[in-house]
Design an enzyme around this catalytic site. Structure first.
Site, short mmCIF file in Angstrom:
data_model
loop_
_atom_site.label_atom_id
_atom_site.label_comp_id
_atom_site.label_asym_id
_atom_site.label_seq_id
_atom_site.Cartn_x
_atom_site.Cartn_y
_atom_site.Cartn_z
N ARG A 1 -22.41 35.95 -29.06
CA ARG A 1 -22.15 35.77 -27.48
C ARG A 1 -22.72 36.95 -26.88
O ARG A 1 -22.99 36.93 -25.65
CB ARG A 1 -20.60 35.65 -27.36
CG ARG A 1 -20.39 35.43 -26.17
CD ARG A 1 -18.57 35.19 -25.54
NE ARG A 1 -18.11 36.31 -25.78
CZ ARG A 1 -16.99 36.57 -26.57
NH1 ARG A 1 -16.52 35.58 -27.27
NH2 ARG A 1 -16.52 37.78 -26.81
N TYR B 1 -27.07 33.04 0.24
CA TYR B 1 -27.17 31.84 -0.80
C TYR B 1 -26.04 31.25 -0.65
O TYR B 1 -24.67 31.73 -1.12
CB TYR B 1 -27.46 32.51 -2.03
CG TYR B 1 -27.73 31.34 -3.03
CD1 TYR B 1 -28.72 30.14 -3.07
CD2 TYR B 1 -26.96 31.33 -4.35
CE1 TYR B 1 -28.80 29.35 -3.79
CE2 TYR B 1 -26.81 30.18 -5.08
CZ TYR B 1 -27.84 29.32 -4.97
OH TYR B 1 -27.97 28.08 -5.92
N ASP C 1 -29.51 40.31 -4.33
CA ASP C 1 -30.30 39.48 -4.96
C ASP C 1 -31.55 39.36 -4.65
O ASP C 1 -32.10 39.31 -3.33
CB ASP C 1 -29.52 38.05 -4.22
CG ASP C 1 -30.15 36.79 -4.95
OD1 ASP C 1 -31.32 36.91 -5.30
OD2 ASP C 1 -29.37 35.55 -4.84
N LYS D 1 -35.91 30.54 -11.14
CA LYS D 1 -36.88 30.29 -10.37
C LYS D 1 -38.24 30.99 -10.80
O LYS D 1 -38.81 30.40 -11.75
CB LYS D 1 -36.27 31.20 -8.85
CG LYS D 1 -34.94 30.67 -8.67
CD LYS D 1 -34.86 29.36 -8.03
CE LYS D 1 -33.74 28.89 -7.99
NZ LYS D 1 -32.62 29.33 -6.81
C1 PLP Z 1 -31.18 29.39 -6.80
C2 PLP Z 1 -30.61 30.77 -6.52
C3 PLP Z 1 -29.61 31.38 -7.03
C4 PLP Z 1 -28.68 30.80 -8.20
O1 PLP Z 1 -29.56 30.29 -9.21
P1 PLP Z 1 -29.08 29.47 -10.17
O2 PLP Z 1 -29.73 29.68 -11.49
O3 PLP Z 1 -29.41 28.06 -9.77
O4 PLP Z 1 -27.61 29.61 -10.47
C5 PLP Z 1 -29.20 32.55 -6.49
N1 PLP Z 1 -29.66 33.25 -5.66
C6 PLP Z 1 -30.87 32.51 -4.80
C7 PLP Z 1 -31.55 33.50 -3.86
C8 PLP Z 1 -31.31 31.38 -5.45
O5 PLP Z 1 -32.41 30.63 -4.54
#
Ligand code: PLP
Length: 398
Positions: free
Chosen positions: A63, A116, A188, A213
């Site tokens: 983990r 988000y 973020d 992403k």
């Molecule tokens: C997609 C996204 C997230 C979340 O990512 P996941 O892997 O889908 O949980 C967080 N912040 C932004 C800006 C995003 O576009």
């Protein structure tokens, strides 16, 4: 253009090729192999008892991580210029863990109104259960945000640009206000990736990415990663531990594979996105393209100052049209998939749904808005596809 305004470009490209791997430690294999395990066996009771004293990247139980997950984390920490990174199951988990690290009863957190949406829901539905007060702020506030910081403020959260509406925040100004008061700044940075933004140079303390992403880059994995400076690493790492997050070594291996081409993909995707965005700006059905890389965008100056380049995700405000025309427009696109997420090699389209999830700013374009993710296709083909879709929807004339 923006790609040349950094002296560190070569360094980042070299890091992308070399960070997070150690062939000598793996019988010469170029890539760190996938280590799958739950249990790690120790030769003696004394060494088992000493496992927790070996540092937080010591292999002791599945983990907590394996050489594969640590390789990915090491690569991200190097690229971000942070102290250490930790991988979590997805981007939302990275947001949750980062906020959890600083939350306490009576605490106050500042969150941008364009955040988000799933992050907003976590702030609205879960943080109050932990005794936290959440205050949403206008993303354009900049240094004025200092006036909202109080003794109870435990964190300032940023997302720049907002991933639906693309307002760029003045992060250095916000970070300066927070630093004076000893408040950590969480951001973020999924849009920019470590390739286009150096978070710690801007004063960010905790950098959050949805590796789902661009880092993964191939629309085939879910992964998140949090990087902290030395001061805040302990809090972040403890939160991830306490929340019980762990990640698959296969996903980290995939993400490391994605990282190797992050630079070439992003440079090409930015070029493609600029071509498509500039074409879109000239179309009679388009009211506005929200893309900080375009001169004339409200966020262009800040973007140029703080970012090394632009991701290939932007939104387009269309002139008012019946919903059937919007449906025909999207349904007629053949190279743009309709779906959630972005950051892969392929182009995507979706509708922007920002009206309902704001509390202190209004987002009321006159017509519908769509978000485009521009992939690695030939931009001439993407433009031709958009052109025929506008025509099919009866939107080619003003
Ligand atoms: C997609 C996204 C997230 C979340 O990512 P996941 O892997 O889908 O949980 C967080 N912040 C932004 C800006 C995003 O576009």
């Amino acid at each position: 253009m923006a790609l040349s305004h950094s002296n560190d470009r070569a360094r980042t490209d070299t890091l992308l090729a070399h960070a997070g791997r150690d062939p000598a430690a793996h019988r010469g294999m170029v890539n760190t192999p996938v280590y799958r395990t739950s249990t790690v066996i120790f030769p003696t009771l004394a060494s088992y008892r000493a496992r927790k004293d070996q540092g937080d990247k010591f292999v002791r139980y599945g983990r907590h991580g394996t050489p594969t997950t640590y390789a990915f984390e090491e690569a991200i920490a190097a690229l971000e210029g942070g102290y250490k990174s930790v991988a979590v199951p997805n981007g939302l988990a990275a947001i949750v863990a980062s906020l959890a690290a600083f939350s306490r009863p009576g605490g106050h957190v500042l969150v941008p109104d364009n955040v988000y949406t799933p992050a907003r829901r976590f702030c609205e539905r879960r943080l109050p259960q932990w005794g936290m007060e959440v205050e949403f702020y206008r993303p354009g506030e900049g240094a004025a945000l200092g006036a909202r910081m109080k003794p109870a403020t435990v964190a300032v959260y940023c997302e720049s640009p907002g991933s639906q509406t693309f307002e760029v925040q003045d992060i250095p100004a916000i970070a300066e206000q927070a630093r004076r008061r000893g408040i950590p700044v969480l951001a973020d940075n999924t849009w920019a990736t470590p390739y286009f933004l150096q978070p710690f140079e801007l004063g960010i303390d905790v950098s959050i990415h949805a590796a789902t992403k661009y880092i993964g880059g191939h629309s085939d994995l879910m992964l998140g990663v949090v990087t902290a400076n030395e001061k805040h690493w302990g809090a972040v790492h403890r939160a991830v531990d306490d929340l019980g997050y762990s990640v698959s070594p296969d996903d980290c291996w995939q993400a490391l594979r994605g990282l190797r081409t992050l630079g070439v993909r992003l440079r090409q995707q930015m070029r493609n996105a600029l071509a498509v965005a500039q074409w879109l700006r000239e179309q009679p059905a388009v009211a506005r393209v929200a893309y900080p890389a375009l001169p004339g965008d409200p966020g262009h100056a800040l973007w140029k100052r703080d970012f090394r380049g632009a991701a290939s995700l932007f939104s387009v405000c269309l002139k008012p049209m019946p919903d059937e025309a919007l449906e025909t427009l999207l349904d007629s696109m053949t190279l743009f998939g309709i779906g959630s997420s972005w950051g892969g090699y392929e182009s995507l389209v979706n509708v922007v749904n920002a009206q309902s999830s704001r509390s202190v700013t209004a987002y009321r374009p006159d017509g519908p808005a769509i978000r485009l993710h521009i992939g690695l296709e030939d931009p001439a083909d993407l433009i031709a596809d958009l052109d025929q879709a506008f025509a099919a929807a009866g939107l080619r004339q003003a």
